[in-house]
Motif scaffolding. Structure first.
Motif, PDB file in Angstrom:
ATOM      1  N   UNK A 215       0.808  -1.226   0.000  1.00  0.00           N
ATOM      2  CA  UNK A 215       0.000   0.000   0.000  1.00  0.00           C
ATOM      3  C   UNK A 215       0.845   1.283   0.000  1.00  0.00           C
ATOM      4  N   UNK A 216       1.996   1.242  -0.638  1.00  0.00           N
ATOM      5  CA  UNK A 216       2.806   2.456  -0.751  1.00  0.00           C
ATOM      6  C   UNK A 216       2.086   3.495  -1.616  1.00  0.00           C
ATOM      7  N   UNK A 217       1.328   3.026  -2.596  1.00  0.00           N
ATOM      8  CA  UNK A 217       0.561   3.955  -3.438  1.00  0.00           C
ATOM      9  C   UNK A 217      -0.435   4.755  -2.610  1.00  0.00           C
ATOM     10  N   UNK A 218      -1.041   4.126  -1.613  1.00  0.00           N
ATOM     11  CA  UNK A 218      -1.971   4.813  -0.716  1.00  0.00           C
ATOM     12  C   UNK A 218      -1.256   5.918   0.058  1.00  0.00           C
ATOM     13  N   UNK A 219      -0.054   5.619   0.543  1.00  0.00           N
ATOM     14  CA  UNK A 219       0.724   6.612   1.290  1.00  0.00           C
ATOM     15  C   UNK A 219       1.067   7.799   0.398  1.00  0.00           C
ATOM     16  N   UNK A 220       1.499   7.514  -0.828  1.00  0.00           N
ATOM     17  CA  UNK A 220       1.858   8.576  -1.771  1.00  0.00           C
ATOM     18  C   UNK A 220       0.639   9.433  -2.100  1.00  0.00           C
ATOM     19  N   UNK A 221      -0.507   8.819  -2.300  1.00  0.00           N
ATOM     20  CA  UNK A 221      -1.732   9.564  -2.596  1.00  0.00           C
ATOM     21  C   UNK A 221      -2.110  10.484  -1.437  1.00  0.00           C
ATOM     22  N   UNK A 222      -1.925  10.003  -0.210  1.00  0.00           N
ATOM     23  CA  UNK A 222      -2.257  10.813   0.971  1.00  0.00           C
ATOM     24  C   UNK A 222      -1.382  12.061   1.033  1.00  0.00           C
ATOM     25  N   UNK A 223      -0.090  11.896   0.749  1.00  0.00           N
ATOM     26  CA  UNK A 223       0.813  13.053   0.801  1.00  0.00           C
ATOM     27  C   UNK A 223       0.646  13.947  -0.420  1.00  0.00           C
ATOM     28  N   UNK A 224       0.193  13.391  -1.518  1.00  0.00           N
ATOM     29  CA  UNK A 224      -0.105  14.217  -2.688  1.00  0.00           C
ATOM     30  C   UNK A 224      -1.254  15.192  -2.381  1.00  0.00           C
ATOM     31  N   UNK A 268      16.422   9.989  11.012  1.00  0.00           N
ATOM     32  CA  UNK A 268      16.088  11.404  10.928  1.00  0.00           C
ATOM     33  C   UNK A 268      14.605  11.689  10.725  1.00  0.00           C
ATOM     34  N   UNK A 269      13.836  10.690  10.312  1.00  0.00           N
ATOM     35  CA  UNK A 269      12.436  10.916   9.957  1.00  0.00           C
ATOM     36  C   UNK A 269      11.592  11.334  11.165  1.00  0.00           C
ATOM     37  N   UNK A 270      10.625  12.192  10.896  1.00  0.00           N
ATOM     38  CA  UNK A 270       9.667  12.606  11.919  1.00  0.00           C
ATOM     39  C   UNK A 270       8.816  11.414  12.343  1.00  0.00           C
ATOM     40  N   UNK A 271       8.447  10.579  11.364  1.00  0.00           N
ATOM     41  CA  UNK A 271       7.699   9.350  11.637  1.00  0.00           C
ATOM     42  C   UNK A 271       7.841   8.410  10.450  1.00  0.00           C
ATOM     43  N   UNK A 272       7.672   7.138  10.716  1.00  0.00           N
ATOM     44  CA  UNK A 272       7.687   6.105   9.674  1.00  0.00           C
ATOM     45  C   UNK A 272       6.238   5.717   9.392  1.00  0.00           C
ATOM     46  N   UNK A 273       5.862   5.640   8.104  1.00  0.00           N
ATOM     47  CA  UNK A 273       4.489   5.306   7.709  1.00  0.00           C
ATOM     48  C   UNK A 273       4.442   3.854   7.254  1.00  0.00           C
ATOM     49  N   UNK A 274       3.488   3.104   7.804  1.00  0.00           N
ATOM     50  CA  UNK A 274       3.367   1.673   7.496  1.00  0.00           C
ATOM     51  C   UNK A 274       1.888   1.363   7.260  1.00  0.00           C
ATOM     52  N   UNK A 275       1.528   1.066   6.004  1.00  0.00           N
ATOM     53  CA  UNK A 275       0.117   0.932   5.645  1.00  0.00           C
ATOM     54  C   UNK A 275      -0.306  -0.495   5.306  1.00  0.00           C
ATOM     55  N   UNK A 325      -7.522   3.239  11.047  1.00  0.00           N
ATOM     56  CA  UNK A 325      -8.382   2.058  11.070  1.00  0.00           C
ATOM     57  C   UNK A 325      -8.820   1.552   9.704  1.00  0.00           C
ATOM     58  N   UNK A 326      -8.503   2.284   8.640  1.00  0.00           N
ATOM     59  CA  UNK A 326      -8.866   1.841   7.293  1.00  0.00           C
ATOM     60  C   UNK A 326      -7.703   2.092   6.355  1.00  0.00           C
ATOM     61  N   UNK A 327      -7.535   1.213   5.384  1.00  0.00           N
ATOM     62  CA  UNK A 327      -6.506   1.421   4.360  1.00  0.00           C
ATOM     63  C   UNK A 327      -7.081   2.355   3.303  1.00  0.00           C
ATOM     64  N   UNK A 328      -7.212   3.614   3.696  1.00  0.00           N
ATOM     65  CA  UNK A 328      -7.777   4.631   2.810  1.00  0.00           C
ATOM     66  C   UNK A 328      -7.011   5.929   2.986  1.00  0.00           C
ATOM     67  N   UNK A 329      -7.048   6.767   1.972  1.00  0.00           N
ATOM     68  CA  UNK A 329      -6.348   8.051   2.023  1.00  0.00           C
ATOM     69  C   UNK A 329      -6.895   8.942   3.134  1.00  0.00           C
ATOM     70  N   UNK A 330      -8.230   9.111   3.262  1.00  0.00           N
ATOM     71  CA  UNK A 330      -8.737   9.963   4.343  1.00  0.00           C
ATOM     72  C   UNK A 330      -8.323   9.470   5.729  1.00  0.00           C
ATOM     73  N   UNK A 331      -8.337   8.149   5.935  1.00  0.00           N
ATOM     74  CA  UNK A 331      -7.962   7.600   7.252  1.00  0.00           C
ATOM     75  C   UNK A 331      -6.506   7.880   7.565  1.00  0.00           C
ATOM     76  N   UNK A 332      -5.638   7.754   6.567  1.00  0.00           N
ATOM     77  CA  UNK A 332      -4.217   8.020   6.791  1.00  0.00           C
ATOM     78  C   UNK A 332      -3.977   9.501   7.055  1.00  0.00           C
TER      79      UNK A 332
END
Length: 380
Positions: A215-224, A268-275, A325-332
């Motif tokens: 779900x890296x695409x989901x993470x990228x979409x959220x930051x986009x 160095x990262x502020x946080x690590x994202x794991x989807x 709680x959901x593998x979705x852009x709004x939830x992330x």
């Protein structure tokens, strides 16, 4: 006491191979049985080739790179190993290793990463992603997987004790085989390879093999959709081009990087994202070993490898991250906002302290003690 260690394949080095390596070192006199292996992987694992017996699949065309094409043969191949001279069999299994034939005088311990995921939990996803839902190929694939499910459940009776890698897999073992596990032992994590860094910078990190279920695409979409936040992605895989197309100016896709580069970004990262929904998930622990909090999908192994809270729950100093709680852009996006609202509450020292509970030394001690208990319990 003669011991045999059974694993599926030694052609790539992933999480299960890290566990297998420890088994092989704990029992240096044990013989090893695998469907297929290659020389480079054996060198990386420090395994003497003379210890290894391969199945007939080893001799089939392109078996060292395309071994998964021989999936229909796996059950038959694993049953061809003659283990009758061994007292103890340790199967390191995420597919068919636990299906070796044993007798009533032997003790069979299965360290299980999961029942066969593409035959059970990921059955429909596997067919969909492989374009096997229709047609003759689809019919054949469904027939093979139907047979494997029946075989997998039947051969669970060959195992004396299951040791799952997480409570999540413990539940799956019960649901699939109706077998109670002896105990959960988390896989080893080389936390000593990652060092603490207190000062963090203003970017988020995702790192993984770029395949659909991560779900890296989901993470990228959220930051986009949140251009004021910076994301760095490390990893390579078949989804690389698709993910690059979704990236905006605030997102850097670095592709494959060396371990040193990955560790530096983790520190160095502020946080690590794991989807992803993982059976366990080692990389969030590695990030936490650097003192870096994790924003994780709150299902599967993440509920055990990250000490987090969902939105609406109060963060305390022992927490190491937050869940969505959901593998979705709004939830992330919502989880990132929740994290930022509570950022000052996360303590890098406590985060690393939690990661140390998964240290490889603890795994080795627990495995040695547990295997000895089981062997004593099942003395024939």
């Amino acid at each position: 006491m003669k011991i045999a260690i059974v694993h599926e394949w030694l052609t790539v080095i992933a999480g299960s191979e890290s566990c297998f390596k420890e088994f092989a070192q704990i029992y240096p006199e044990a013989d090893i049985f695998v469907l297929v292996s290659d020389e480079k992987s054996l060198v990386k694992l420090n395994i003497d080739p003379s210890r290894v017996t391969n199945s007939f699949i080893q001799k089939l065309p392109k078996s060292k790179t395309k071994w998964k094409n021989y999936l229909p043969l796996f059950p038959f191949a694993i049953e061809q190993f003659d283990l009758s001279e061994y007292d103890v069999i340790i199967s390191s299994s995420h597919a068919v290793a636990k299906g070796v034939i044993t007798n009533a005088l032997q003790t069979h311990i299965c360290y299980i990463y999961s029942p066969i995921r593409y035959a059970w939990d990921l059955y429909h996803q596997y067919l969909d992603e492989s374009n096997l839902k229709k047609g003759l190929k689809g019919f054949l694939a469904k027939s093979v997987l139907h047979y494997i499910r029946k075989w997998d459940r039947t051969t669970s009776n060959n195992v004396d004790e299951f040791i799952p890698i997480s409570k999540y897999i413990e539940k799956r073992v019960w649901r699939t085989y109706r077998r109670k596990s002896y105990k959960v032992i988390y896989p080893p994590v080389a936390v000593e390879d990652f060092t603490l860094k207190i000062e963090k910078e203003d970017f988020y990190l995702a790192a993984s093999r770029l395949v659909p279920y991560k779900k890296i695409d989901l993470i990228v979409e959220a930051f986009a959709q949140t251009p004021e936040k910076k994301l760095i992605v490390i990893g390579d895989g078949p989804d690389l081009d698709k993910i690059k197309e979704k990236a905006k100016d605030n997102i850097s896709i670095l592709g494959y990087q060396s371990f040193d580069v990955l560790k530096d970004h983790m520190q160095r990262a502020k946080a690590f994202i794991f989807a992803a929904e993982e059976d366990f998930g080692i990389i969030p622990i590695e990030a936490q070993a650097c003192g870096t909090p994790v924003i994780a999908y709150g299902k599967g192994g993440s509920l055990e490898t990250v000490k987090g809270k969902f939105k609406g729950q109060s963060i305390d100093e022992e927490d190491t991250g937050v869940y969505f709680d959901k593998q979705s852009v709004p939830a992330l996006i919502e989880a990132i906002s929740h994290f930022e609202d509570n950022y000052v509450k996360f303590n890098p020292l406590n985060i690393r302290k939690f990661a140390l509970t998964f240290d490889k030394k603890i795994f080795i001690q627990d495995i040695k003690k547990t295997f000895a208990e089981i062997i004593e319990k099942h003395k024939k």
